[in-house]
Scaffold this active site. Structure first.
Site, short mmCIF file in Angstrom:
data_model
loop_
_atom_site.label_atom_id
_atom_site.label_comp_id
_atom_site.label_asym_id
_atom_site.label_seq_id
_atom_site.Cartn_x
_atom_site.Cartn_y
_atom_site.Cartn_z
N ASP A 1 0.86 -0.97 0.10
CA ASP A 1 0.00 -0.02 -0.01
C ASP A 1 0.98 1.27 -0.01
O ASP A 1 0.49 2.28 0.60
CB ASP A 1 -0.99 0.17 1.25
CG ASP A 1 -1.89 -1.11 1.09
OD1 ASP A 1 -1.88 -1.93 0.03
OD2 ASP A 1 -2.79 -1.30 1.88
N GLU B 1 -4.85 -0.77 -1.38
CA GLU B 1 -5.84 -1.03 -0.76
C GLU B 1 -6.87 0.05 -1.49
O GLU B 1 -6.53 1.12 -1.95
CB GLU B 1 -5.73 -0.45 0.81
CG GLU B 1 -7.26 -0.41 1.65
CD GLU B 1 -7.21 0.02 2.85
OE1 GLU B 1 -6.04 0.37 3.72
OE2 GLU B 1 -8.23 0.36 3.58
N LYS C 1 -6.64 -4.74 -3.33
CA LYS C 1 -7.49 -5.40 -2.00
C LYS C 1 -8.43 -4.49 -1.58
O LYS C 1 -8.03 -3.17 -1.31
CB LYS C 1 -6.44 -5.88 -0.88
CG LYS C 1 -5.55 -4.56 -0.26
CD LYS C 1 -4.48 -5.33 0.44
CE LYS C 1 -3.64 -4.03 1.00
NZ LYS C 1 -4.23 -3.51 2.25
N VAL D 1 3.30 0.49 4.08
CA VAL D 1 2.48 1.01 5.16
C VAL D 1 0.94 0.54 5.33
O VAL D 1 0.47 0.12 4.30
CB VAL D 1 2.29 2.50 5.02
CG1 VAL D 1 3.95 3.10 4.86
CG2 VAL D 1 1.84 3.04 3.57
N THR D 2 0.39 0.83 6.75
CA THR D 2 1.04 1.30 8.01
C THR D 2 1.67 0.16 8.77
O THR D 2 0.81 -0.84 8.67
CB THR D 2 0.20 2.15 8.73
OG1 THR D 2 -1.02 1.65 9.21
CG2 THR D 2 -0.19 3.41 8.00
N CYS E 1 -2.06 -2.41 7.64
CA CYS E 1 -2.13 -3.24 6.75
C CYS E 1 -0.95 -4.15 6.72
O CYS E 1 -0.87 -5.40 6.16
CB CYS E 1 -2.23 -2.54 5.43
SG CYS E 1 -3.85 -1.86 5.19
N GLN F 1 7.80 -13.47 21.47
CA GLN F 1 7.84 -15.11 21.45
C GLN F 1 8.08 -16.05 20.46
O GLN F 1 7.53 -16.83 19.98
CB GLN F 1 5.88 -15.09 21.55
CG GLN F 1 5.30 -14.50 22.56
CD GLN F 1 4.02 -14.63 22.55
OE1 GLN F 1 3.16 -15.61 22.84
NE2 GLN F 1 2.90 -13.67 21.96
N1 TIU Z 1 -2.71 0.42 4.29
C1 TIU Z 1 -3.18 0.60 5.40
O1 TIU Z 1 -2.46 0.51 6.71
N2 TIU Z 1 -4.54 1.24 5.70
C2 TIU Z 1 -4.85 2.23 6.68
O2 TIU Z 1 -5.99 2.51 6.41
N3 TIU Z 1 -3.85 2.28 7.56
C3 TIU Z 1 -3.95 3.22 8.49
O3 TIU Z 1 -3.05 3.43 9.43
N4 TIU Z 1 -5.05 4.23 8.61
#
Ligand code: TIU
Length: 232
Positions: free
Chosen positions: A32, A80, A137, A165-166, A170, A210
């Site tokens: 993403d 996304e 996705k 990210v993030t 995701c 762990q």
């Molecule tokens: N790609 C992803 O992490 N989608 C998010 O909505 N991340 C946020 O941190 N909002």
């Protein structure tokens, strides 16, 4: 070094322990890296986030992407986003919170988080080559409602180098999905970023705790070094 085991030649210096990967069975999965998350005016900012927090991941990802391209590693990018008619966006996601713009609303980079809009696309610095795979996705995890599992099976992939990210959203969701499906995930620590530095740190800790409950964590320099040693 006291109480430490020298990693085997070609192993990635990772936490909680070094890991040796079968490189032909390894793919680079970039999550993403879209303008909607990285730039002002996109989805990330509509949620109230400081998007400048994510910029630090771009260079490390770029370095690993260049090495992956050099070695012929399978490269997969994810995005996304939703169909223009929002038929793949559940009301529970659309109605969530009090963003300044909602998913599908017109913004400065086109409709927020909608496929085909400028904001939905990947940032120029990491733009996919025509030969690379792009997975669209609708959710946070890259396996949910996508062809990713079939693609990995087709290419005989067993291991994933994961970045993007993030970190806690995701990236973590995808790593958890991948781990349950039997993939070894090595998360590139400086190739991930969060709007919340403390969530980035804890998101990585959750993966490697762990005994590596969800996977391994290594920085880009360690990944690059192992790739170099293994191909020379
Ligand atoms: N790609 C992803 O992490 N989608 C998010 O909505 N991340 C946020 O941190 N909002």
């Amino acid at each position: 070094m006291l109480n430490s085991v020298e990693p085997a030649k070609g192993a990635i210096s990772a936490e909680p322990e070094p890991i040796t990967l079968d490189w032909p069975a390894t793919a680079l999965l970039i999550i993403d890296m879209q303008r909607d998350f990285m730039e002002p005016g996109g989805f990330g900012e509509t949620l109230g986030n400081d998007v400048s927090q994510l910029a630090r991941a771009v260079k490390p990802i770029g370095a690993v992407l260049a090495a992956a391209r050099d070695t012929g590693m399978l490269v997969i990018h994810t995005r996304e986003g939703h169909l223009p008619d929002l038929s793949d966006a559940p009301p529970a996601k659309l109605e969530r919170g009090a963003p300044s713009l909602r998913i599908g609303d017109p913004g400065p980079m086109g409709r927020i988080l909608i496929r085909g809009e400028a904001g939905h696309d990947i940032i120029p610095e990491l733009y996919p080559l025509d030969s690379e795979i792009v997975i669209d996705k609708p959710g946070k995890g890259a396996f949910y409602a996508t062809e990713l599992g079939d693609v990995l099976e087709k290419y005989g992939i067993e291991n994933l180098l994961v970045c993007g990210v993030t970190t806690e959203v995701c990236v973590n969701t995808t790593v958890r999905e991948a781990n349950d499906r039997g993939y070894r995930c090595v998360v590139i620590s400086d190739g991930c970023a969060s709007y919340f530095p403390e969530f980035h740190e804890m998101g990585l800790k959750m993966i490697k705790a762990q005994g590596g409950i969800f996977g391994w964590v290594a920085d880009s320099a360690a990944v690059l070094e192992a790739m170099k040693v293994s191909t020379t």
